[in-house]
Design a protein around this motif. Structure first.
Motif, PDB file in Angstrom:
ATOM      1  N   PRO A  70       0.651  -1.376  -0.077  1.00  0.00           N
ATOM      2  CA  PRO A  70      -0.393  -0.093  -0.005  1.00  0.00           C
ATOM      3  C   PRO A  70       0.737   1.632   0.015  1.00  0.00           C
ATOM      4  CG  PRO A  70      -1.143  -1.503   1.464  1.00  0.00           C
ATOM      5  CD  PRO A  70       0.905  -1.781   0.618  1.00  0.00           C
ATOM      6  N   THR A  71       2.104   1.094   1.053  1.00  0.00           N
ATOM      7  CA  THR A  71       2.952   2.426   1.058  1.00  0.00           C
ATOM      8  C   THR A  71       3.544   2.997  -0.518  1.00  0.00           C
ATOM      9  OG1 THR A  71       3.214   2.645   3.009  1.00  0.00           O
ATOM     10  CG2 THR A  71       4.730   3.215   2.366  1.00  0.00           C
ATOM     11  N   HIS A  72       3.854   1.671  -0.981  1.00  0.00           N
ATOM     12  CA  HIS A  72       4.276   0.893  -2.586  1.00  0.00           C
ATOM     13  C   HIS A  72       3.413   2.158  -3.739  1.00  0.00           C
ATOM     14  CE1 HIS A  72       8.199  -1.407  -1.999  1.00  0.00           C
ATOM     15  NE2 HIS A  72       7.834   0.226  -0.840  1.00  0.00           N
ATOM     16  N   LEU A  73       2.068   2.240  -3.732  1.00  0.00           N
ATOM     17  CA  LEU A  73       1.133   2.273  -4.518  1.00  0.00           C
ATOM     18  C   LEU A  73       0.318   4.278  -4.116  1.00  0.00           C
ATOM     19  CD1 LEU A  73      -2.024  -0.279  -3.827  1.00  0.00           C
ATOM     20  CD2 LEU A  73      -0.324   0.154  -5.687  1.00  0.00           C
ATOM     21  N   ILE A  74       1.108   4.351  -2.862  1.00  0.00           N
ATOM     22  CA  ILE A  74       0.845   5.607  -2.936  1.00  0.00           C
ATOM     23  C   ILE A  74       2.015   6.755  -3.263  1.00  0.00           C
ATOM     24  CG2 ILE A  74       1.087   7.749  -1.454  1.00  0.00           C
ATOM     25  CD1 ILE A  74      -1.961   6.738  -1.738  1.00  0.00           C
ATOM     26  N   GLU A  75       3.145   6.320  -3.028  1.00  0.00           N
ATOM     27  CA  GLU A  75       4.737   6.620  -4.361  1.00  0.00           C
ATOM     28  C   GLU A  75       4.655   6.238  -5.282  1.00  0.00           C
ATOM     29  OE1 GLU A  75       8.026   5.399  -0.508  1.00  0.00           O
ATOM     30  OE2 GLU A  75       7.326   4.117  -2.220  1.00  0.00           O
ATOM     31  N   PRO A 123       9.005  11.365   2.409  1.00  0.00           N
ATOM     32  CA  PRO A 123       9.033  13.146   2.410  1.00  0.00           C
ATOM     33  C   PRO A 123       9.303  13.626   0.586  1.00  0.00           C
ATOM     34  CG  PRO A 123      11.234  11.479   3.423  1.00  0.00           C
ATOM     35  CD  PRO A 123       9.986  10.393   2.606  1.00  0.00           C
ATOM     36  N   ASP A 124       8.610  15.364   1.095  1.00  0.00           N
ATOM     37  CA  ASP A 124       8.204  15.884  -1.349  1.00  0.00           C
ATOM     38  C   ASP A 124       8.064  16.986  -0.723  1.00  0.00           C
ATOM     39  OD1 ASP A 124       7.707  16.095  -3.589  1.00  0.00           O
ATOM     40  OD2 ASP A 124       5.418  15.361  -2.969  1.00  0.00           O
ATOM     41  N   PRO A 125       9.747  17.563  -0.995  1.00  0.00           N
ATOM     42  CA  PRO A 125      10.016  18.480  -1.200  1.00  0.00           C
ATOM     43  C   PRO A 125       8.860  19.597  -1.890  1.00  0.00           C
ATOM     44  CG  PRO A 125      12.108  17.890  -1.850  1.00  0.00           C
ATOM     45  CD  PRO A 125      11.316  16.420  -1.458  1.00  0.00           C
ATOM     46  N   LEU A 155       7.140   9.552  -5.970  1.00  0.00           N
ATOM     47  CA  LEU A 155       8.192   9.599  -6.129  1.00  0.00           C
ATOM     48  C   LEU A 155       8.070   7.466  -5.729  1.00  0.00           C
ATOM     49  CD1 LEU A 155       6.882  11.902  -2.833  1.00  0.00           C
ATOM     50  CD2 LEU A 155       8.920  11.488  -4.553  1.00  0.00           C
ATOM     51  N   SER A 156      10.010   6.748  -5.254  1.00  0.00           N
ATOM     52  CA  SER A 156       9.995   5.191  -5.061  1.00  0.00           C
ATOM     53  C   SER A 156      11.140   5.646  -4.102  1.00  0.00           C
ATOM     54  CB  SER A 156      10.536   5.271  -6.563  1.00  0.00           C
ATOM     55  OG  SER A 156      11.217   3.971  -6.548  1.00  0.00           O
ATOM     56  N   GLN A 157      10.355   3.896  -3.563  1.00  0.00           N
ATOM     57  CA  GLN A 157      11.152   4.096  -2.039  1.00  0.00           C
ATOM     58  C   GLN A 157      11.405   4.835  -0.757  1.00  0.00           C
ATOM     59  OE1 GLN A 157      13.327   0.244  -2.521  1.00  0.00           O
ATOM     60  NE2 GLN A 157      11.599  -0.093  -4.349  1.00  0.00           N
ATOM     61  N   VAL A 158      11.204   5.730  -0.789  1.00  0.00           N
ATOM     62  CA  VAL A 158      11.319   6.679  -0.138  1.00  0.00           C
ATOM     63  C   VAL A 158      11.061   7.560   1.071  1.00  0.00           C
ATOM     64  CG1 VAL A 158      12.038   8.994  -1.708  1.00  0.00           C
ATOM     65  CG2 VAL A 158       9.917   8.834  -1.010  1.00  0.00           C
TER      66      VAL A 158
END
Ligand SMILES: [Zn+2]
Length: 244
Positions: free
Chosen positions: A48-53, A139-141, A58-61
């Motif tokens: 689920p976290t990967h789907l949101i990323e 994190p997403d600047p 974004l990828s695996q952050v």
């Protein structure tokens, strides 16, 4: 976290004042519903976290961050909390998203900010209700906050079930956010002067959401994964006769 609950509380009081008898409690943040429909931070390495990323580009952050109590920090006011602690104690604001898994139904990212301490450690200082010891944060600047506009950012949602009603549910959530953002702000913001008719519309949408979610859960097959997110088959979990 956004000021969402504060605004919702404001609508609730408005409806009370106007004598309207529509419940604002159909939301899935409602504590009473958590028993059947847990909302929790999914592991940073989970699907689920990967789907949101992926949806955020974004990828695996994603990381798990501890909660740390800071004097004066208020629930729902993450942007103000972090700004104030940086002013007082140094460090930096880190923009991004909180990740919440709603059982086995969907996963949601909420615009959020956390504190990078002068030591380099990153912590969430915004209290949650019910309290979380740790949160999952992406994190997403690019996810900065416009202090002047003071608008709610739409949450990002991804379905974990293949049911078109879930997409309608997401649309209704966005419509509610738009109602809040269209309302004039009072003072420093975080309180919307919402019209009575808009409060009623918002409330009706809340009921629509509850109806859709009931239909989604009812439509689950006995061999489908349970809506609670346990990973067990529905018939072996909440669809069983005496497991709960
Ligand atoms: Zn279950």
């Amino acid at each position: 976290m956004t000021s969402w609950s504060v605004l919702r509380a404001r609508i609730s009081s408005l409806l009370t004042v106007t004598g309207a008898n529509l419940s604002m409690q159909g939301g899935f943040q409602n504590h009473a519903m958590r028993k059947d429909f847990p909302i929790f931070p999914p592991s940073p390495a989970s699907h689920p976290t990967h789907l949101i990323e992926q949806k955020l580009g974004l990828s695996q952050v994603a990381v798990s961050l501890p909660y740390e109590a800071v004097e004066g920090a208020k629930a729902q006011f993450c942007f103000q909390n972090v700004r104030d602690v940086v002013r007082g104690q140094g460090g930096e604001i880190v923009y991004g998203w909180l990740v919440w898994q709603h059982g086995g139904i969907f996963v949601e990212a909420e615009h959020h900010t956390v504190w990078k301490k002068p030591t380099g450690e990153v912590v969430c200082i915004t209290p949650h209700n019910p309290p979380e010891k740790a949160v999952t944060f992406i994190p997403d600047p690019s996810a900065t906050y416009d202090w002047n506009a003071d608008h709610l950012t739409h949450n990002v949602r991804v379905a974990l079930l293949n049911d078109p009603r879930l997409l309608e549910f997401f649309k209704v959530c966005e419509e509610q956010t738009e109602i809040m953002n269209a309302a004039p702000r009072i003072g420093i913001g975080f309180m919307a002067a919402i019209e009575k008719s808009e409060a009623m519309r918002h409330s009706a949408l809340e009921i629509r959401k509850a109806t859709l979610m009931t239909q989604i859960v009812m439509a689950l097959g006995r061999n489908d994964p349970c809506y609670c997110g346990s990973g067990k088959k529905y018939k072996k979990c909440h669809g069983g006769t005496n497991e709960y």
